[in-house]
Enzyme design. Structure first.
Site, mmCIF file in Angstrom:
data_model
loop_
_atom_site.group_PDB
_atom_site.id
_atom_site.type_symbol
_atom_site.label_atom_id
_atom_site.label_comp_id
_atom_site.label_asym_id
_atom_site.label_seq_id
_atom_site.Cartn_x
_atom_site.Cartn_y
_atom_site.Cartn_z
ATOM 1 N N HIS A 232 0.812 -1.221 0.000
ATOM 2 C CA HIS A 232 0.000 0.000 0.000
ATOM 3 C C HIS A 232 0.845 1.270 0.000
ATOM 4 C CE1 HIS A 232 -3.275 -2.745 1.876
ATOM 5 N NE2 HIS A 232 -3.368 -2.733 0.560
ATOM 6 N N GLY B 268 -0.152 -10.523 12.078
ATOM 7 C CA GLY B 268 -0.736 -9.217 12.377
ATOM 8 C C GLY B 268 -1.687 -8.709 11.322
#
Ligand SMILES: [Zn+2]
Length: 248
Positions: free
Chosen positions: A119, A187
Site C-alpha cells: 500500500h 498481524g
C-alpha cells in the site's frame, strides 16, 4: 504461547526453500501505531470517503493534509523486536522477503531488505502533477509540501482508497508469491483485497501457511496457528531458528 506450535513453525521454516512473510497492522501495534480500523484508529475520526480518496485529495489537498500530518507522525515510530526478528531471519537465510500492508517503513528500519510495500510508504512523497518522488524527511518544511519541479502539491506515496495498487508493486508481490513455498501471516486479518488472497494463493500452490495473530482468522488454511503477539511470536521463532543456521 503454545510451545508445540512454535516448534512446528520453526521446523517448517527450516525445511522451507523460499519462506516469506505477509504482515499487517498488528505488526506495528507494539511500535505504538494503532490499527487504523480500531476503536482509536484514524478512520473513526476521519471519514475515509472524505479524507482517504485521491479524488478528495485533488479537490482539497490542504484539508487532506491536516489528516496526513497526523498520519506522518507514524514515521517517528521505531521497529519493535518482532520487526528485528524478521530482519535477522532474512540475514540467516530463513526469510526471502516480506509483503507488508503497512505504510510505516518499520520493516526496512529494522534492517529487512526485500520488502514489498503493498500500500505504499509514508517515507516517500510523490507529486500529483509530474510524478516526481521525494524522501519525506526533509521535505516537510511547509505543509502542504510542493513539488520543486512543477509546484503542484505532493502527497504521501501511499495507495488511497480509490486508487489501484501500482502495477510494479503487484508484479513484485506476484514474483514473491509465485516462488514462496511458505508464508508466515502475521498481524493481519486478511480482510483487505487484493492482499487478502496471498495466503490462499500460496496454500493452493502447495505451500505452508503459518498464522500468527492474537485472534486467529485463517481457520482451515493454516498448517500452524500461533495465538500471540507479533513481537512475542517472532522472537520465539527466531530464537528457535538460531539452532538451524547453516554452518553451525
Ligand atoms: Zn511535480
Amino acid at each position: 504461547m503454545n510451545r508445540t506450535a512454535i516448534e512446528k513453525a520453526v521446523a517448517l521454516i527450516a525445511e522451507s526453500r523460499w519462506p516469506v512473510a505477509f504482515t499487517g497492522a498488528g505488526a506495528s501495534v507494539e511500535s505504538g501505531i494503532p490499527d487504523f480500523r480500531s476503536a482509536s484508529g484514524l478512520w473513526l475520526r476521519f471519514d475515509p470517503l472524505e479524507y482517504g480518496t485521491i479524488g478528495a485529495f485533488r479537490k482539497n489537498p490542504r484539508k487532506i493534509w491536516s489528516m496526513l500530518e497526523e498520519l506522518l507522525a507514524m514515521t517517528e515510530a521505531q521497529p519493535n523486536p518482532g520487526h528485528a526478528a524478521l530482519a535477522r531471519m532474512e540475514e540467516w537465510g530463513f526469510l526471502k522477503g516480506i509483503i507488508t500492508q503497512n505504510i510505516d517503513g518499520l520493516h526496512q528500519k529494522a534492517g529487512s531488505r526485500n520488502v514489498v510495500e503493498f500500500h505504499g510508504t509514508l517515507d516517500r512523497l510523490v507529486c500529483i502533477g509530474c510524478g516526481r518522488t521525494y524522501r519525506t524527511s526533509g521535505t516537510l518544511e511547509e505543509i502542504p509540501p510542493a513539488c520543486r519541479a512543477c509546484s503542484r502539491i505532493l502527497k504521501p506515496d501511499v495507495v488511497f482508497f480509490d486508487e489501484p495498487i501500482p502495477r510494479a508493486v503487484i508484479e513484485a508481490a506476484d514474483k514473491m508469491i509465485n516462488r514462496a513455498d511458505l508464508v508466515m501471516v502475521a498481524g493481519t486479518s486478511c480482510n483487505v483485497m487484493p492482499a487478502a488472497t496471498i495466503p490462499l494463493r500460496i496454500r493452493e500452490a502447495g505451500g505452508q501457511v503459518i498464522e500468527i495473530n492474537p485472534e486467529p482468522v485463517l481457520s482451515g488454511l493454516a498448517s500452524v496457528v500461533i495465538r500471540g503477539s507479533f513481537a512475542g511470536a517472532m522472537l520465539e521463532i527466531a530464537s528457535g531458528l538460531k539452532a538451524h543456521r547453516p554452518g553451525r
